[in-house]
Design a protein around this motif. Structure first.
Motif, mmCIF file in Angstrom:
data_model
loop_
_atom_site.group_PDB
_atom_site.id
_atom_site.type_symbol
_atom_site.label_atom_id
_atom_site.label_comp_id
_atom_site.label_asym_id
_atom_site.label_seq_id
_atom_site.Cartn_x
_atom_site.Cartn_y
_atom_site.Cartn_z
ATOM 1 N N GLU A 207 1.013 -1.082 0.109
ATOM 2 C CA GLU A 207 -0.038 0.023 0.014
ATOM 3 C C GLU A 207 0.933 1.280 0.027
ATOM 4 O OE1 GLU A 207 -2.722 -0.433 3.160
ATOM 5 O OE2 GLU A 207 -3.646 -2.189 2.192
ATOM 6 N N ASP A 208 0.724 2.046 0.990
ATOM 7 C CA ASP A 208 1.486 3.514 1.042
ATOM 8 C C ASP A 208 2.785 3.101 1.531
ATOM 9 O OD1 ASP A 208 -0.180 4.724 -0.682
ATOM 10 O OD2 ASP A 208 -1.485 5.636 0.799
ATOM 11 N N TYR A 209 3.857 3.473 1.191
ATOM 12 C CA TYR A 209 5.238 3.355 1.749
ATOM 13 C C TYR A 209 5.704 4.750 1.439
ATOM 14 C CZ TYR A 209 9.777 2.125 3.271
ATOM 15 O OH TYR A 209 10.763 1.852 3.809
ATOM 16 N N ASP A 210 5.814 5.706 2.620
ATOM 17 C CA ASP A 210 6.039 7.183 2.487
ATOM 18 C C ASP A 210 5.385 7.512 1.437
ATOM 19 O OD1 ASP A 210 8.056 7.021 4.439
ATOM 20 O OD2 ASP A 210 9.790 6.347 3.302
ATOM 21 N N ASN A 211 5.825 8.173 0.156
ATOM 22 C CA ASN A 211 5.069 8.616 -0.951
ATOM 23 C C ASN A 211 4.753 7.703 -1.925
ATOM 24 O OD1 ASN A 211 5.252 11.030 0.655
ATOM 25 N ND2 ASN A 211 5.743 12.095 -0.953
ATOM 26 N N ILE A 212 5.392 6.340 -1.793
ATOM 27 C CA ILE A 212 5.240 5.495 -2.749
ATOM 28 C C ILE A 212 3.976 4.525 -2.597
ATOM 29 C CG2 ILE A 212 6.127 3.402 -3.757
ATOM 30 C CD1 ILE A 212 9.038 4.457 -3.049
ATOM 31 N N ASN A 213 3.207 4.408 -3.538
ATOM 32 C CA ASN A 213 1.958 3.358 -3.719
ATOM 33 C C ASN A 213 2.390 2.299 -4.655
ATOM 34 O OD1 ASN A 213 -0.155 2.167 -3.609
ATOM 35 N ND2 ASN A 213 -1.576 3.988 -4.428
ATOM 36 N N ALA A 214 2.803 1.105 -4.040
ATOM 37 C CA ALA A 214 3.049 0.046 -4.909
ATOM 38 C C ALA A 214 1.893 -0.840 -5.245
ATOM 39 C CB ALA A 214 3.901 -0.928 -4.009
ATOM 40 N N PHE A 215 1.926 -1.094 -6.486
ATOM 41 C CA PHE A 215 0.656 -2.092 -7.082
ATOM 42 C C PHE A 215 0.912 -3.377 -7.160
ATOM 43 C CE2 PHE A 215 0.198 2.028 -9.766
ATOM 44 C CZ PHE A 215 -0.638 2.689 -8.880
ATOM 45 N N SER A 216 2.135 -3.914 -6.904
ATOM 46 C CA SER A 216 2.417 -5.173 -6.535
ATOM 47 C C SER A 216 3.393 -5.507 -5.332
ATOM 48 C CB SER A 216 3.056 -5.877 -7.827
ATOM 49 O OG SER A 216 4.235 -5.614 -7.827
ATOM 50 N N ASP A 217 3.506 -6.753 -4.982
ATOM 51 C CA ASP A 217 4.477 -7.165 -3.945
ATOM 52 C C ASP A 217 5.819 -7.172 -4.379
ATOM 53 O OD1 ASP A 217 2.348 -7.307 -2.294
ATOM 54 O OD2 ASP A 217 2.253 -9.484 -2.456
ATOM 55 N N ASN A 218 6.311 -7.055 -5.590
ATOM 56 C CA ASN A 218 7.639 -7.229 -6.268
ATOM 57 C C ASN A 218 8.424 -6.071 -6.162
ATOM 58 O OD1 ASN A 218 9.724 -8.562 -7.560
ATOM 59 N ND2 ASN A 218 8.677 -8.275 -9.725
ATOM 60 N N TRP A 219 9.497 -5.920 -5.494
ATOM 61 C CA TRP A 219 10.525 -4.894 -5.548
ATOM 62 C C TRP A 219 11.771 -5.368 -5.992
ATOM 63 C CZ3 TRP A 219 10.131 -0.139 -2.287
ATOM 64 C CH2 TRP A 219 8.885 0.166 -1.941
#
Length: 355
Positions: free
Chosen positions: A138-150
């Motif tokens: 979900e939201d991490y700082d100002n990042i909104n990730a659309f998947s679990d893959n980093w």
């Protein structure tokens, strides 16, 4: 008389509906640049939080080559471990997601546009590996990730070590939208998010930023570049050069370039296939003798500027309507009331004479 009163109610209801709908229109869009090409790296693990403030970024040099539809970037950095400890930590970015930065004007980056990322430290390429980070989905700082893959890599420093780090990547700049109110333009835009560099210890001592126009692009096609860098221009190599000194990055320090029109026939995938060619060219650019090149003052436009359109003027017109609506409604109601009274008096007189 009941029919007249019913018409008055319907008219008032319709007018109030228009007024209340203005609130919906007003919240429809935040001004700024959406869907730009760019990148941001973030520290991943809370247990590493104390480590970040032990590393100082002493210097950064950012080289950017702008093409019609994409940008190639090389960043070189000098980091120093300011302690007598052995330090290690992980950094990364989501493969799919967006980063929403900036202040009053949005600086939004599509992280999906990032391609061919690679990093080396002290001339050694670091391995990139995938991590499944569902907790950051979900939201991490100002990042909104659309998947679990980093995409993740690990940094290590020996006590008091100074490391030279270099990164390379290509981004799609052809999907950007510049908007203010309901005025919208599809453009090419690149954002380098300096604000994400505030995690390091102390201020960044020096930053140099070089932007080269490629494929026949000219300064006239550059809508605007962020101020605060003191950019000057070298005509021979078509390069903008700017710098910052002793700064702790904030959103106002983000480097934004709005350039070139949207190309509906552009294929980013075809450009990525030539990654080695682009990286060779930016290596050549980074080796230019910048200290001996002649740079002249140049007028820089506003990267957030958007041409006014009729559709864009709609919120302003509605705002004016809301301001004057009470007077308009009052005038209409009074007019209807006067008409109803006159009509009623005439009907009454007509009925009286009929008797």
């Amino acid at each position: 008389m009941k029919t007249i009163i019913s018409k008055i109610r319907i008219t008032a209801f319709l007018l109030m509906t228009i007024i209340l709908s203005q609130k919906v229109f007003a919240n429809a869009a935040q001004p700024g640049i959406w869907n730009a090409g760019g990148t941001v790296y973030t520290m991943l693990y809370p247990e590493d939080a104390n480590t970040f403030k032990k590393i100082q970024m002493q210097q950064e040099r950012i080289f950017i080559q702008l093409y019609k539809g994409f940008a190639v970037v090389k960043g070189t950095y000098v980091f120093k471990n300011t302690t007598n400890e052995h330090l290690q930590f992980k950094m990364g970015y989501p493969v799919n997601g967006i980063y929403s930065g900036g202040e009053n004007d949005l600086n939004q980056i599509i992280l999906d546009s990032l391609s061919q990322f690679k990093i080396k430290a002290n001339n050694r390429w670091l391995p990139l590996f995938n991590e499944n980070l569902s907790e950051y989905n979900e939201d991490y700082d100002n990042i909104n990730a659309f998947s679990d893959n980093w995409k993740v890599w690990e940094m290590q420093f020996t006590p008091n070590e100074i490391q030279k780090v270099a990164v390379y990547f290509i981004v799609n700049t052809n999907e950007a939208i510049v908007r203010k109110g309901y005025n919208i333009e599809k453009r090419n835009a690149f954002i380098y998010l300096l604000e994400s560099g505030s995690v390091w210890k102390d201020n960044i001592e020096k930053g140099n930023f070089y932007i080269q126009l490629m494929e026949g692009l000219t300064p006239k096609e550059v809508q605007g570049i962020s101020d605060g860098f003191g950019f000057k221009f070298n005509t021979l190599h078509q390069i903008f050069s700017g710098e910052k000194h002793n700064f702790s990055p904030t959103p106002k320090d983000n480097l934004i370039v709005n350039y070139s029109k949207y190309n509906e026939n552009f294929s980013f995938e075809k450009k990525v296939d030539q990654a080695n060619e682009w990286f060779t060219k930016i290596d050549q650019m980074s080796q230019l003798p910048f200290e001996t090149l002649i740079f002249s003052d140049i007028e820089l436009g506003n990267p957030y500027k958007v041409e006014n359109t009729l559709e864009g003027a709609l919120p302003g017109l509605l705002t004016l309507f809301v301001i004057f609506a009470p007077f308009i409604i009052g005038l209409i109601l009074v007019s209807i009331l006067i008409w109803a009274i006159v009509k009623w008096i005439r009907l009454k007189k007509s009925n009286h004479h009929g008797k």
